[in-house]
Design a protein around this motif. Sequence first.
Motif, PDB file in Angstrom:
ATOM      1  N   PHE A   1       0.757  -1.110  -0.003  1.00 14.17           N
ATOM      2  CA  PHE A   1      -0.088  -0.168   0.088  1.00 14.17           C
ATOM      3  C   PHE A   1       0.816   1.312   0.007  1.00 14.17           C
ATOM      4  N   ILE A   2       0.553   2.027  -0.944  1.00 15.73           N
ATOM      5  CA  ILE A   2       1.633   3.256  -1.351  1.00 15.73           C
ATOM      6  C   ILE A   2       1.056   4.545  -1.051  1.00 15.73           C
ATOM      7  N   PRO A   3       1.718   5.139  -0.030  1.00 18.11           N
ATOM      8  CA  PRO A   3       0.875   6.541   0.411  1.00 18.11           C
ATOM      9  C   PRO A   3       1.676   7.544  -0.291  1.00 18.11           C
ATOM     10  N   ALA A   4       0.701   8.663  -0.561  1.00 11.11           N
ATOM     11  CA  ALA A   4       1.070   9.683  -1.243  1.00 11.11           C
ATOM     12  C   ALA A   4       1.936  10.783  -0.460  1.00 11.11           C
TER      13      ALA A   4
ATOM     14  N   LYS B   1     -16.162  11.323   2.192  1.00  9.33           N
ATOM     15  CA  LYS B   1     -16.981  11.649   0.999  1.00  9.33           C
ATOM     16  C   LYS B   1     -16.938  10.476   0.207  1.00  9.33           C
ATOM     17  N   TYR B   2     -15.584   9.919   0.272  1.00  7.51           N
ATOM     18  CA  TYR B   2     -15.328   8.722  -1.000  1.00  7.51           C
ATOM     19  C   TYR B   2     -15.311   7.572   0.036  1.00  7.51           C
ATOM     20  N   LYS B   3     -15.703   7.594   1.299  1.00  5.09           N
ATOM     21  CA  LYS B   3     -15.897   6.375   1.871  1.00  5.09           C
ATOM     22  C   LYS B   3     -14.719   5.420   1.937  1.00  5.09           C
ATOM     23  N   LEU B   4     -13.523   6.282   2.371  1.00  3.22           N
ATOM     24  CA  LEU B   4     -12.290   5.716   2.297  1.00  3.22           C
ATOM     25  C   LEU B   4     -11.620   5.795   3.863  1.00  3.22           C
ATOM     26  N   PRO B   5     -10.531   5.017   4.091  1.00  2.00           N
ATOM     27  CA  PRO B   5      -9.978   5.081   5.110  1.00  2.00           C
ATOM     28  C   PRO B   5      -9.005   6.363   5.276  1.00  2.00           C
ATOM     29  N   ILE B   6      -8.462   6.853   6.389  1.00  2.00           N
ATOM     30  CA  ILE B   6      -7.438   7.634   6.341  1.00  2.00           C
ATOM     31  C   ILE B   6      -6.041   6.880   6.581  1.00  2.00           C
ATOM     32  N   VAL B   7      -4.950   7.310   6.444  1.00  2.00           N
ATOM     33  CA  VAL B   7      -3.566   6.875   7.127  1.00  2.00           C
ATOM     34  C   VAL B   7      -3.130   8.178   7.615  1.00  2.00           C
ATOM     35  N   ILE B   8      -2.787   8.141   8.844  1.00  2.00           N
ATOM     36  CA  ILE B   8      -2.316   9.281   9.609  1.00  2.00           C
ATOM     37  C   ILE B   8      -0.713   9.293   9.826  1.00  2.00           C
ATOM     38  N   HIS B   9      -0.259  10.456   9.473  1.00  2.00           N
ATOM     39  CA  HIS B   9       1.172  10.589   9.845  1.00  2.00           C
ATOM     40  C   HIS B   9       1.219  11.526  11.178  1.00  2.00           C
ATOM     41  N   CYS B  10       1.863  11.141  12.220  1.00  2.00           N
ATOM     42  CA  CYS B  10       2.013  11.903  13.507  1.00  2.00           C
ATOM     43  C   CYS B  10       3.340  11.935  14.066  1.00  2.00           C
ATOM     44  N   ARG B  11       3.942  13.140  13.956  1.00  2.00           N
ATOM     45  CA  ARG B  11       5.182  13.308  14.595  1.00  2.00           C
ATOM     46  C   ARG B  11       5.244  14.392  15.620  1.00  2.00           C
ATOM     47  N   GLU B  12       5.379  14.051  16.579  1.00  2.00           N
ATOM     48  CA  GLU B  12       5.317  15.056  18.024  1.00  2.00           C
ATOM     49  C   GLU B  12       4.196  15.810  17.854  1.00  2.00           C
ATOM     50  N   ALA B  13       3.160  15.288  17.554  1.00  2.00           N
ATOM     51  CA  ALA B  13       1.680  15.920  17.481  1.00  2.00           C
ATOM     52  C   ALA B  13       0.568  15.075  17.827  1.00  2.00           C
ATOM     53  N   PHE B  14       0.818  14.422  18.704  1.00  2.00           N
ATOM     54  CA  PHE B  14      -0.433  13.236  19.287  1.00  2.00           C
ATOM     55  C   PHE B  14      -1.566  14.155  19.909  1.00  2.00           C
ATOM     56  N   ASP B  15      -1.451  15.254  20.506  1.00  2.00           N
ATOM     57  CA  ASP B  15      -2.411  16.045  21.058  1.00  2.00           C
ATOM     58  C   ASP B  15      -3.223  16.718  20.070  1.00  2.00           C
ATOM     59  N   GLU B  16      -2.530  17.320  18.949  1.00  2.00           N
ATOM     60  CA  GLU B  16      -3.002  17.871  17.985  1.00  2.00           C
ATOM     61  C   GLU B  16      -3.712  17.319  17.054  1.00  2.00           C
ATOM     62  N   ILE B  17      -3.405  15.760  16.701  1.00  2.00           N
ATOM     63  CA  ILE B  17      -4.078  14.735  15.892  1.00  2.00           C
ATOM     64  C   ILE B  17      -5.267  14.549  16.701  1.00  2.00           C
TER      65      ILE B  17
ATOM     66  N   ASN C   1      -6.617  -7.712   8.905  1.00  2.00           N
ATOM     67  CA  ASN C   1      -6.844  -6.383   9.358  1.00  2.00           C
ATOM     68  C   ASN C   1      -6.867  -5.082   8.193  1.00  2.00           C
ATOM     69  N   SER C   2      -5.674  -5.332   7.588  1.00  2.00           N
ATOM     70  CA  SER C   2      -5.472  -4.519   6.337  1.00  2.00           C
ATOM     71  C   SER C   2      -6.510  -4.673   5.406  1.00  2.00           C
ATOM     72  N   LYS C   3      -7.047  -5.922   5.003  1.00  2.00           N
ATOM     73  CA  LYS C   3      -8.197  -6.070   4.214  1.00  2.00           C
ATOM     74  C   LYS C   3      -9.644  -5.317   4.638  1.00  2.00           C
ATOM     75  N   ASP C   4      -9.723  -5.523   6.211  1.00  2.00           N
ATOM     76  CA  ASP C   4     -10.696  -4.644   6.709  1.00  2.00           C
ATOM     77  C   ASP C   4     -10.744  -3.097   6.614  1.00  2.00           C
ATOM     78  N   VAL C   5      -9.615  -2.735   6.363  1.00  9.49           N
ATOM     79  CA  VAL C   5      -9.208  -1.264   6.391  1.00  9.49           C
ATOM     80  C   VAL C   5      -9.530  -0.864   4.919  1.00  9.49           C
ATOM     81  N   PHE C   6      -8.712  -1.412   4.217  1.00  8.45           N
ATOM     82  CA  PHE C   6      -8.682  -1.022   2.781  1.00  8.45           C
ATOM     83  C   PHE C   6      -9.671  -1.487   1.851  1.00  8.45           C
ATOM     84  N   GLY C   7     -10.317  -2.702   2.366  1.00  5.21           N
ATOM     85  CA  GLY C   7     -11.307  -3.283   1.545  1.00  5.21           C
ATOM     86  C   GLY C   7     -10.844  -4.186   0.260  1.00  5.21           C
ATOM     87  N   VAL C   8      -9.588  -4.346   0.340  1.00  8.62           N
ATOM     88  CA  VAL C   8      -9.129  -5.242  -0.812  1.00  8.62           C
ATOM     89  C   VAL C   8      -8.058  -6.219  -0.377  1.00  8.62           C
TER      90      VAL C   8
END
Length: 256
Positions: free
Chosen positions: A35-38, A122-138, A249-256
């Motif tokens: 799975f390839i993040p942008a 809107k597109y019924k998709l999961p999100i993939v979160i990048h968090c660095r030194e920002a847990f409270d803000e996330i 688990n990855s199938k449950d998230v990404f639907g594939v």
Amino acid sequence: MIITDTHTHLYSEAFNDDRHEMIKRALSQNVSRFFIPAIDSTYTASMLQLEKDYPEHVFLMMGLHPTHVKDNYKDELRHVEEMLAKRKFYAVGEIGIDLYWDKSTLGIQQEAFRYQIQLAKKYKLPIVIHCREAFDEIFEVLETEKSADLFGIFHCFTGTLEQAKQAIAYNMKLGIGGVATFKNGKIDQFLNQISLNHIVLETDSPYLAPVPYRGKRNESAYIINVLEQLSHIYYNVSLEEIANITTQNSKDVFGV
């Protein structure tokens, strides 16, 4: 045994000299789902080419990485929205907040993060979160956006047990990679208190190579080292069982 790397930058310039050989090494280790993040629009063409080269193995995300939220972020968000409207993606990511490199962009990072969460809904998709030194803000943004249709992966999870539980409460799986093998990674000290049902595997290659490759270029084949570490952390649960659970688990998230 099918192993899924839920987060790998296979299009990275770090692989320009041996990309196909590197992917073959992973496939030979049963790592067959990538799975390839942008990051931003400058990588879109290479991501699409990667999918064309490996249509059965490569699954693309679309999003604007928080460290690339710059003065032109509205143009970049338009690109994300145009791409999501045009074709199939499997997640909106990687998105989030990074205060390690630049705290001055917090405001626009929060805006971009929230906007992309709304696109994912809107597109019924999961999100993939990048968090660095920002847990409270996330967590602050997730709290305002929480709903039944908010779900995804907390990529490269490096927080505490309490933060892990909080992330899971927002319908997030925990992305576990090379950090679990580091002596100072800390997550190995409590991870077995989290059910494997909440975990997915990742490399974040070419970054964060696991021991014994720490400090070198990471690649998807090295996810085997993460699997072995998880087998130890979870008191000798077999590699095959962990691979099967985390792939499901990855199938449950990404639907594939």
